[in-house]
Design a protein around this motif. Structure first.
Motif, PDB file in Angstrom:
ATOM      1  N   CYS A  21       1.149  -1.044   0.198  1.00 49.16           N
ATOM      2  CA  CYS A  21      -0.226  -0.278   0.181  1.00 49.16           C
ATOM      3  C   CYS A  21       0.918   1.050   0.312  1.00 49.16           C
ATOM      4  CB  CYS A  21      -0.985   0.349   1.063  1.00 49.16           C
ATOM      5  SG  CYS A  21      -1.717   1.445   1.412  1.00 49.16           S
ATOM      6  N   SER A  23       0.672   4.116   0.677  1.00 50.63           N
ATOM      7  CA  SER A  23      -0.564   4.821   1.496  1.00 50.63           C
ATOM      8  C   SER A  23       0.707   4.719   3.130  1.00 50.63           C
ATOM      9  CB  SER A  23      -1.013   4.824   2.250  1.00 50.63           C
ATOM     10  OG  SER A  23      -1.968   6.338   3.226  1.00 50.63           O
ATOM     11  N   CYS A  24       0.571   2.884   3.377  1.00 58.41           N
ATOM     12  CA  CYS A  24       0.783   2.547   5.219  1.00 58.41           C
ATOM     13  C   CYS A  24       1.818   1.890   4.950  1.00 58.41           C
ATOM     14  CB  CYS A  24      -1.130   1.595   6.296  1.00 58.41           C
ATOM     15  SG  CYS A  24      -0.541   0.864   5.044  1.00 58.41           S
ATOM     16  N   CYS A  45      -4.438   0.057   0.291  1.00 57.98           N
ATOM     17  CA  CYS A  45      -5.274  -0.725   1.228  1.00 57.98           C
ATOM     18  C   CYS A  45      -6.772  -0.468   1.806  1.00 57.98           C
ATOM     19  CB  CYS A  45      -4.597  -1.642   2.114  1.00 57.98           C
ATOM     20  SG  CYS A  45      -4.391  -0.339   3.547  1.00 57.98           S
ATOM     21  N   CYS A  48      -6.737   1.947   4.846  1.00 61.89           N
ATOM     22  CA  CYS A  48      -6.125   2.794   4.674  1.00 61.89           C
ATOM     23  C   CYS A  48      -7.785   3.980   4.104  1.00 61.89           C
ATOM     24  CB  CYS A  48      -5.445   3.664   3.788  1.00 61.89           C
ATOM     25  SG  CYS A  48      -3.471   2.886   4.241  1.00 61.89           S
TER      26      CYS A  48
END
Ligand code: ZN
Length: 54
Positions: A21, A23-24, A45, A48
């Motif tokens: 992901c 983002s994370c 994901c 997120c």
């Protein structure tokens, strides 16, 4: 409409929609949810996506 994030449709995508992901930074998770970040569409994901949308 079929469930695009579950079951068979997932297996038909490359690598079963698994990856990292953006983002994370987690790896080996399903990255299937569209999220718009600064006008650009990204795949993130589930967690997120949940965080982003209230
Ligand atoms: Zn994430």
């Amino acid at each position: 409409m079929s469930k695009a994030h579950r079951g068979k449709p997932l297996r038909e995508t490359p690598n079963s929609s698994r990856g990292s992901c953006p983002s994370c930074k987690r790896t080996g998770i399903k990255v299937v949810y569209d999220l718009e970040v600064a006008g650009a569409k990204t795949k993130v994901c589930k967690q997120c996506k949940a965080k982003a949308k209230t």
